[in-house]
Enzyme design. Structure first.
Site, mmCIF file in Angstrom:
data_model
loop_
_atom_site.group_PDB
_atom_site.id
_atom_site.type_symbol
_atom_site.label_atom_id
_atom_site.label_comp_id
_atom_site.label_asym_id
_atom_site.label_seq_id
_atom_site.Cartn_x
_atom_site.Cartn_y
_atom_site.Cartn_z
ATOM 1 N N ASP A 227 62.646 -0.010 41.559
ATOM 2 C CA ASP A 227 63.495 1.184 41.487
ATOM 3 C C ASP A 227 64.737 0.881 40.633
ATOM 4 O O ASP A 227 65.515 -0.017 40.961
ATOM 5 C CB ASP A 227 63.909 1.592 42.902
ATOM 6 C CG ASP A 227 64.549 2.968 42.966
ATOM 7 O OD1 ASP A 227 65.220 3.380 42.000
ATOM 8 O OD2 ASP A 227 64.377 3.638 44.001
ATOM 9 N N GLY A 253 57.756 1.397 41.746
ATOM 10 C CA GLY A 253 59.044 1.940 41.385
ATOM 11 C C GLY A 253 59.618 2.900 42.410
ATOM 12 O O GLY A 253 59.328 2.809 43.610
ATOM 13 N N HIS A 254 60.407 3.846 41.930
ATOM 14 C CA HIS A 254 61.154 4.781 42.774
ATOM 15 C C HIS A 254 60.228 5.655 43.611
ATOM 16 O O HIS A 254 60.377 5.739 44.832
ATOM 17 C CB HIS A 254 62.031 5.632 41.848
ATOM 18 C CG HIS A 254 62.985 6.547 42.540
ATOM 19 N ND1 HIS A 254 63.977 6.094 43.380
ATOM 20 C CD2 HIS A 254 63.115 7.907 42.492
ATOM 21 C CE1 HIS A 254 64.678 7.134 43.831
ATOM 22 N NE2 HIS A 254 64.174 8.242 43.301
ATOM 23 N N PHE A 255 59.256 6.296 42.971
ATOM 24 C CA PHE A 255 58.299 7.152 43.675
ATOM 25 C C PHE A 255 57.148 6.283 44.196
ATOM 26 O O PHE A 255 56.017 6.350 43.725
ATOM 27 C CB PHE A 255 57.771 8.241 42.742
ATOM 28 C CG PHE A 255 58.680 9.427 42.597
ATOM 29 C CD1 PHE A 255 58.530 10.541 43.407
ATOM 30 C CD2 PHE A 255 59.686 9.440 41.640
ATOM 31 C CE1 PHE A 255 59.364 11.648 43.273
ATOM 32 C CE2 PHE A 255 60.527 10.537 41.495
ATOM 33 C CZ PHE A 255 60.364 11.645 42.320
ATOM 34 N N ALA A 256 57.440 5.490 45.203
ATOM 35 C CA ALA A 256 56.484 4.474 45.673
ATOM 36 C C ALA A 256 55.160 5.071 46.140
ATOM 37 O O ALA A 256 54.100 4.457 45.960
ATOM 38 C CB ALA A 256 57.113 3.659 46.804
#
Length: 294
Positions: A227, A253-256
């Site tokens: 992230d 990343g951020h949107f796991a």
């Protein structure tokens, strides 16, 4: 094959027409799915397909996001989002639930939890930051001065793909739909207001941490270590206030959920299953106590 039925609808909350998705048995412990920026409840569609046959999952769109419609003059702030989610919960008659907070879901969820600690049965935290060490330099810079390109397709797409181990596992549908909603009339203005208001969330971190220390709810922390906004340190920080918290850091990343749903869904299922077992045990104990009193 257990394929859940997903229901869709609107409820009126003080003139805001809140769109939501719901799946699962009505008598199960509700799980309120709080989405992030720049997405909406559609980010939980695959999770609902995976777990909605067993657990009651409810995902609303905030004002300024997704299909939710707001009246003229609605003021977009994180306090305002929390007001609407609070009213949404009350309209649905929920009195005890777990919440899954991702990104913006943290500031919204913690505000609701502070107002109604009796509502909160457990927390599932996924890249929803509540600690100074969980802010990257990029996040601090963005919070201080939201850049003009923040709401462009390139940035929207990057939030999905940056930090992933295998971008081919991330469907383009998510960022394409997000950008569709961002490009609707009035949406960029709403998002800019929230971007400028985000600094007030950072000021509330100590209060949220105090709430965690006081109530210490069962907590499952899931984090994509790639992230760019909320680095891994933000995941481990939760153990400072909830030492029993279960923390899993994944190579994404951020949107796991987009890349790691096959790993994340079983973790959530086990966590919620243990909550259900505890609820049943508590209910049996209450029955036994009533029988003894009788």
């Amino acid at each position: 094959m257990d394929i859940p039925e997903v229901r869709h609808g609107f409820v009126d909350v003080a003139g805001v027409q809140v769109f939501y998705r719901e799946a699962g048995p009505r008598d199960a412990l509700p799980v309120l799915l709080l989405h992030g920026f720049p997405s909406a409840s559609h980010q939980y569609r695959r999770l609902m397909d995976a777990l909605g046959g067993r657990f009651r999952l409810i995902a609303p769109d905030y004002p300024g996001f997704g299909h939710t419609r707001v009246p003229d003059g609605f003021v977009h702030s994180f306090d305002g989002l929390a007001d609407v989610v609070e009213g949404f919960v009350q309209t649905l008659g929920l009195t005890r639930f777990a919440w899954y907070a991702f990104d913006f879901g943290g500031p919204v969820g913690f505000r609701v939890a502070q107002r109604h600690p009796e509502w909160i049965a457990a927390l599932i935290v996924q890249n929803a930051n509540a600690y100074e060490e969980g802010l990257s330099d990029l996040a601090r810079k963005t919070i201080a001065e939201p850049p003009a390109e923040l709401f462009t397709l390139a940035v929207t797409r990057s939030q999905y793909e940056d930090g992933t181990a295998d971008p081919s596992r991330v469907s383009p549908d998510g960022w394409t739909l997000d950008q569709h909603f961002l490009d609707l009339p009035g949406r960029k203005e709403a998002q800019l207001a929230l971007a400028h208001d985000y600094r007030n969330n950072v000021k509330l971190y100590p209060a949220w941490q105090a709430w965690l220390r006081e109530h210490r709810p069962p907590t499952l922390v899931l984090w994509g270590r790639g992230d760019a906004f909320f680095p891994e340190a933000g995941a481990h920080a939760y153990r400072r206030d909830v030492p029993e918290a279960e923390v899993h850091v994944l190579d994404t990343g951020h949107f796991a959920l987009e890349e790691r749903l096959p790993e994340i869904a079983p973790l959530i299922a086990r966590f919620l299953g243990e909550l259900d077992a505890d609820r049943e045990a508590d209910a049996d104990s209450e029955v036994d106590a009533e029988n003894k009193r009788a």
